[in-house]
Design a protein around this motif. Sequence first.
Motif, PDB file in Angstrom:
ATOM      1  N   LEU A 199      42.735  37.329  39.557  1.00  0.00           N
ATOM      2  CA  LEU A 199      42.261  38.204  38.778  1.00  0.00           C
ATOM      3  C   LEU A 199      41.433  38.967  39.162  1.00  0.00           C
ATOM      4  N   LYS A 204      41.516  40.373  32.104  1.00  0.00           N
ATOM      5  CA  LYS A 204      41.478  39.176  31.825  1.00  0.00           C
ATOM      6  C   LYS A 204      42.680  38.190  31.816  1.00  0.00           C
ATOM      7  N   VAL A 235      39.080  34.160  40.205  1.00  0.00           N
ATOM      8  CA  VAL A 235      38.694  35.168  39.166  1.00  0.00           C
ATOM      9  C   VAL A 235      37.881  36.152  39.989  1.00  0.00           C
ATOM     10  N   ALA A 239      35.901  39.992  36.899  1.00  0.00           N
ATOM     11  CA  ALA A 239      37.229  39.978  36.043  1.00  0.00           C
ATOM     12  C   ALA A 239      36.458  38.495  34.685  1.00  0.00           C
ATOM     13  N   LEU A 241      38.232  34.878  32.811  1.00  0.00           N
ATOM     14  CA  LEU A 241      39.000  33.853  32.507  1.00  0.00           C
ATOM     15  C   LEU A 241      38.746  32.672  31.362  1.00  0.00           C
ATOM     16  N   VAL A 262      35.286  31.215  41.042  1.00  0.00           N
ATOM     17  CA  VAL A 262      34.789  32.479  40.491  1.00  0.00           C
ATOM     18  C   VAL A 262      34.122  33.565  40.962  1.00  0.00           C
ATOM     19  N   GLY A 265      32.336  36.562  38.450  1.00  0.00           N
ATOM     20  CA  GLY A 265      33.014  37.166  36.917  1.00  0.00           C
ATOM     21  C   GLY A 265      32.197  36.349  36.596  1.00  0.00           C
ATOM     22  N   VAL A 267      34.170  32.514  33.482  1.00  0.00           N
ATOM     23  CA  VAL A 267      34.841  31.510  33.228  1.00  0.00           C
ATOM     24  C   VAL A 267      34.884  30.893  31.889  1.00  0.00           C
TER      25      VAL A 267
END
Length: 361
Positions: A199, A204, A235, A239, A241, A262, A265, A267
């Motif tokens: 990502l 997304k 990610v 972004a 997730l 990540v 971003g 999660v």
Amino acid sequence: NNKADKGAAFYLSAGTSNLTDVTATGNEANNSGAVYVGSGQTTITGSDISSNTSAKTGGAVGMSDGTVTINNTTMNGNTAGSTGGAVQVDKGKLTVAGSELNSNKASNGASGGAILAYPSTVTIKDTVFDGNSAGYGGAISANGAVVTVSGTSEFKNNTAAVRGGAVDATVSGEKITTLTVTDGTFEDNSSLTGGAIYLRTNCKADLKGTTLTGNSSTDVNASNSKEAGGGAVYVHTGAALTLDNATLSGNTSANYGGAIHVFKGSVDISGQSSITGSSASTGAAVYTYLCNENSIVDTEISNNTARWNGAVYTNSGTLTAKNVTATGNKADKGAVFYLSAGTNNLTNVTATGNQATNAGG
């Protein structure tokens, strides 16, 4: 075995076209190896569009615009000299259902081993992507597209030389990619970073009831290890997730984040998800670095192995972990949680049978 500038077998500039029980194989074009669609509506059903070649984009099918629906069709072994090994979507709407896209290739380190989609709408249902390859997005490269995957769709054995073994979700100008997967399987895909899914900035992904197993990130020599890894999903900055009732098992990273990595971003893991049997140098299950808010709720984290630190590793930001069961995890330090900085809120966490060589078993 036809040759043309575009669409060596079928050049469909506009209107409504229905191709049923068609065989278009061994064709060659500069763009859109077998079928070119300019606009209008095109439906391809029960056909075989395989072993076609485009010197540039869209090894089998190229779309400038319009609506293309592909049903119960085989698209195997197509090659593009650049992007879109089987299908190139410049804009419009593409639907692929009950089909096979196997062993397609975007050459010369380009994007989209099977499908390259610029800002457009792509719907995938009950379709298999097996053994496709590219530089970015071994099966699908989505550039500012809306991609929806559902049913029994499978992404298996796809490879990307750089990122996104199965799917590379990136931006096109100011347009982000949104990826929604309901059910479906990602298995044995690999890339340097983001073994199954990558990502890019602000994109997304929402995965519900999805299985990610045996995927791998292979980059061991990254100049910045914080930006390498993610055996199943990587990610990137901004972004997001979301995992709901997802199963992640046996994913590996040669660097950080055996299942999920990540970097700046976010999660959100919930809905009886599980992350098991994954491995990495640090963050065998989940690795987060310089993030804002991440959450792990109603989730099992078991039998993951980190060479250094933690099944779950966090550095900065806020982590919320609630109703988490952790068993059989191993690391040098912090077998379950290695919390380096930030704010960490852990509630109703059950940790049993975990092992740390030095501290925090």
